[in-house]
Design a protein around this motif. Structure first.
Motif: not given
Length: 257
Positions: A1-11, A35-52
């Protein structure tokens, strides 16, 4: 279960981060404004957004932070010690006040520098790396194993930045001293964050504070040049010094080593 969740998070994390970054790179969008700065910044938040996203999907509960006067001080000191130590050893300390003043002024003052320091990296990443991934890796690995796996994942996530024109990583170059030492330093830094967030019970706020102290000190000290190798040695020595103090801590279903 934990391994699957980690894979899901990574994807989810890679889709949220690498896909927008790739689009920005292919289109040659200016990352400094609009727009470039906005998109870049949101993408850089990928780890925290993925956790959410993972929390919204599964609503898992995790241990709360235990407040103490120890971990905030330790987080700041341990985060700043690498760049500051290299600056001192390299004899650049007299240049520090003027360089730091120019950096703060360029960021719009103290408040601007503080806001950028916390948001660009610490807050945008650490709810993912230290909040979601780290405790799940600790179900299977001890401190060193967790450090190696998480440090490697953290480094891999940064790789596209070296091919994205307009980033500091692109300016440094991937196969330079600055590029190589950046990736190597992520491993002792990962251990330091693990120590503060778990051993000292600082949780995600502790990791954010370490990350912010590291980022801010990197910016405030004068360019280190060849001193980046000294910084790497200092951080490695600090992590090695902390290792003997580690004691077993119960995480999840078993005692992590």
């Amino acid at each position: 279960m934990i391994k699957r969740r980690l894979v899901e998070f990574g994807v989810i994390c890679l889709v949220l981060t690498w896909v927008p970054w790739a689009v920005l790179g292919v289109l040659g969008v200016n990352l400094d404004e609009g727009v470039g700065m906005l998109v870049f910044s949101l993408a850089a938040s990928g780890p925290s957004l993925a956790a959410l996203v993972m929390w919204l999907l599964y609503r898992e509960r995790r241990r709360m932070v235990r407040w103490s006067p120890v971990w905030p001080v330790a987080a700041v000191v341990l985060g700043a010690i690498g760049p500051l130590g290299a600056c001192i050893i390299g004899g650049q300390l007299p240049e520090l006040p003027d360089h730091a003043a120019s950096v703060v002024a360029g960021a719009g003052g103290v408040l601007g520098a503080a806001a950028y320091t916390f948001l660009a990296g610490p807050v945008s990443e650490e709810f993912g790396w230290r909040g979601y991934v780290q405790p799940r890796l600790r179900e299977y690995f001890g401190p060193l194993g967790t450090t190696v796996v998480l440090g490697a994942a953290w480094g891999l996530w940064h790789v596209p930045l070296y091919f994205l024109n307009g980033t500091g990583q692109h300016d440094d170059g991937l196969f330079t001293a600055a590029g190589v030492t950046f990736f190597l330093e992520l491993f002792p830094l990962t251990f330091v964050m693990l120590f503060v967030s778990e051993k000292l019970r600082g949780g995600v706020p502790g990791a954010i504070l370490v990350h912010a102290a590291w980022n801010l000190t990197e910016e405030l000290v004068p360019p280190l040049g060849g001193g980046v190798w000294v910084e790497l040695l200092v951080m490695t020595a600090v992590a090695a010094a902390l290792l003997p103090s580690w004691t077993p801590v119960r995480t999840g279903r078993r005692v992590a080593r």
